[in-house]
Scaffold this active site. Sequence first.
Site, PDB file in Angstrom:
ATOM      1  N   PRO A 129       0.710  -1.197   0.140  1.00  0.00           N
ATOM      2  CA  PRO A 129      -0.196  -0.048  -0.125  1.00  0.00           C
ATOM      3  C   PRO A 129       0.798   1.216  -0.077  1.00  0.00           C
ATOM      4  O   PRO A 129       1.739   1.519   0.724  1.00  0.00           O
ATOM      5  CB  PRO A 129      -0.513   0.030   1.277  1.00  0.00           C
ATOM      6  CG  PRO A 129      -0.750  -1.516   1.620  1.00  0.00           C
ATOM      7  CD  PRO A 129       0.507  -2.016   1.077  1.00  0.00           C
ATOM      8  N   GLU A 130       0.854   2.047  -1.037  1.00  0.00           N
ATOM      9  CA  GLU A 130       1.521   3.466  -1.181  1.00  0.00           C
ATOM     10  C   GLU A 130       0.435   4.609  -0.691  1.00  0.00           C
ATOM     11  O   GLU A 130      -0.634   4.056  -0.053  1.00  0.00           O
ATOM     12  CB  GLU A 130       1.775   3.469  -2.498  1.00  0.00           C
ATOM     13  CG  GLU A 130       2.827   2.529  -2.905  1.00  0.00           C
ATOM     14  CD  GLU A 130       3.350   2.477  -4.456  1.00  0.00           C
ATOM     15  OE1 GLU A 130       3.453   3.623  -4.803  1.00  0.00           O
ATOM     16  OE2 GLU A 130       3.684   1.578  -4.915  1.00  0.00           O
ATOM     17  N   LYS A 166       3.033   6.672   4.092  1.00  0.00           N
ATOM     18  CA  LYS A 166       2.285   5.211   4.007  1.00  0.00           C
ATOM     19  C   LYS A 166       1.739   4.783   5.544  1.00  0.00           C
ATOM     20  O   LYS A 166       1.662   3.663   5.725  1.00  0.00           O
ATOM     21  CB  LYS A 166       3.200   4.253   3.623  1.00  0.00           C
ATOM     22  CG  LYS A 166       3.824   4.590   2.112  1.00  0.00           C
ATOM     23  CD  LYS A 166       4.745   3.471   1.794  1.00  0.00           C
ATOM     24  CE  LYS A 166       5.406   4.292   0.453  1.00  0.00           C
ATOM     25  NZ  LYS A 166       6.716   3.455   0.072  1.00  0.00           N
ATOM     26  N   HIS A 221      -5.213 -15.088   7.691  1.00  0.00           N
ATOM     27  CA  HIS A 221      -4.119 -14.452   8.153  1.00  0.00           C
ATOM     28  C   HIS A 221      -4.340 -13.447   9.221  1.00  0.00           C
ATOM     29  O   HIS A 221      -3.889 -12.332   9.111  1.00  0.00           O
ATOM     30  CB  HIS A 221      -2.985 -14.186   7.074  1.00  0.00           C
ATOM     31  CG  HIS A 221      -2.664 -15.149   6.053  1.00  0.00           C
ATOM     32  ND1 HIS A 221      -1.371 -16.278   6.836  1.00  0.00           N
ATOM     33  CD2 HIS A 221      -3.056 -15.727   5.218  1.00  0.00           C
ATOM     34  CE1 HIS A 221      -1.086 -16.997   5.983  1.00  0.00           C
ATOM     35  NE2 HIS A 221      -2.100 -16.939   5.000  1.00  0.00           N
ATOM     36  N   ARG A 281       1.640 -11.492   4.460  1.00  0.00           N
ATOM     37  CA  ARG A 281       3.065 -11.801   4.506  1.00  0.00           C
ATOM     38  C   ARG A 281       3.809 -11.295   5.669  1.00  0.00           C
ATOM     39  O   ARG A 281       5.121 -11.430   5.891  1.00  0.00           O
ATOM     40  CB  ARG A 281       3.911 -10.900   3.383  1.00  0.00           C
ATOM     41  CG  ARG A 281       3.346 -11.851   2.077  1.00  0.00           C
ATOM     42  CD  ARG A 281       3.862 -11.379   0.565  1.00  0.00           C
ATOM     43  NE  ARG A 281       5.258 -11.456   0.619  1.00  0.00           N
ATOM     44  CZ  ARG A 281       6.047 -10.966  -0.342  1.00  0.00           C
ATOM     45  NH1 ARG A 281       5.458 -10.305  -1.453  1.00  0.00           N
ATOM     46  NH2 ARG A 281       7.276 -11.247  -0.267  1.00  0.00           N
ATOM     47  N   ARG A 294      14.173  -2.936  -5.857  1.00  0.00           N
ATOM     48  CA  ARG A 294      12.904  -3.047  -6.178  1.00  0.00           C
ATOM     49  C   ARG A 294      13.043  -3.010  -7.913  1.00  0.00           C
ATOM     50  O   ARG A 294      13.992  -2.555  -8.695  1.00  0.00           O
ATOM     51  CB  ARG A 294      12.035  -1.872  -6.111  1.00  0.00           C
ATOM     52  CG  ARG A 294      12.055  -1.665  -4.512  1.00  0.00           C
ATOM     53  CD  ARG A 294      11.456  -2.699  -3.832  1.00  0.00           C
ATOM     54  NE  ARG A 294      10.176  -2.957  -4.186  1.00  0.00           N
ATOM     55  CZ  ARG A 294       8.964  -2.636  -3.681  1.00  0.00           C
ATOM     56  NH1 ARG A 294       8.960  -1.325  -2.753  1.00  0.00           N
ATOM     57  NH2 ARG A 294       7.785  -2.779  -3.975  1.00  0.00           N
TER      58      ARG A 294
END
Length: 285
Positions: A2-3, A68, A106, A125, A274
Amino acid sequence: MPELPEVENIKIGLKPNVVGKRILDVKFSELVINSHLAARYALVKSKLKYFKENIIDKKILSLERRGKYLYFILDKGYMITHFGMTGAYFVVNSIDEIKNKNYNKHRHLIFKLDSGELLVYSDIRRFGELRFVDNIEEFKPFNNLAPEPFSEHALDHFMEKLDSKRYCMQKIKALLLEGSVFCGCGNIYACEILYQEKIHPEKLACELSHEEKVRLFKSLVKMLEFSIEQGGSTISDYVHSDGSEGNMQNFHKIYGKKVCPLGHTVENLIIKTRSSHYCPQCQKK
Ligand SMILES: [Zn+2]
C-alpha cells in the site's frame, strides 16, 4: 505494498467505522505470541503486554495518515500502523464477514470495540508493523519524512533534496522511493510517473533540468490525487476495509506490463532492490 493513495483509502473507509468507539480488548494470533516469545516481534513492535495495557479501554478519537503510515489518535496515546506488503484492516460483526480467504486466514490482531464490532488486522506476508506510542513526536520515522506531497512546502523540499550534495548523484528512481525526499511514493507510482514523464529510471537527479524536476513533482502529486479518487491500486492483495478493490491498476501503463502503450517491449532494472519497469524507447537515458 500500500502506497500513499491506498493508505489514504484505507483511512477514508475505516474512519466512519471506528471513530468514537472504544477498544475493550485485543487478542493476538498464536503466531504473534510465539514470535514475541522467541524475541522476533512479528507485526507488533511494542512488547505485547505494554501494547495491550495501553490500547485497552482507549477511545478512538480520530484516524490520520502520514506518508504510508496510518495512525489512530486515542484519548491517550497513538496506535501507529504500517501495512508492509499486505496488511489490511476490517471492521466486522464476525470473522466470517471477511470474505477474502487469505485475509480471513491470516488475521493477527482482533480488537473488540464497544459497539460489539471487531476491528481486525490481517497480514498475509507479515511485513506490517503496529505499535503504541505515548507521543507522536517521539516516533522517529515521522521526523525523517518529507512534508506531505499536497502540502505547501513539499515542492521546495523536493527541489532542495534533489539539488543537495547527498542526493544529486543518485538515480531518480531511487530518490522517488526515498521517504525523506518524497513522502508516500512507492514502486508502482515511481515506475508509472517516470514512464509518463519519459524519464529513464537510472538518470541521476543532477541530469534533470530544473523544469523537469518541477514537472516530475507536480505530475506525481496529480497522479497520487487521481489514484486516491480511483480508490488506489489493487495489485495482489490490497483491499479496502470493506473488502472492495481499487480501480487505479486499470490506468497503469508500465508497472507489471510486457509492452508499453506504444507497443515497445518493457524492460526491468533492479534499483534499490525493487523492480523498475520501464520502456527503453520511450524513456531514453
Ligand atoms: Zn515505449
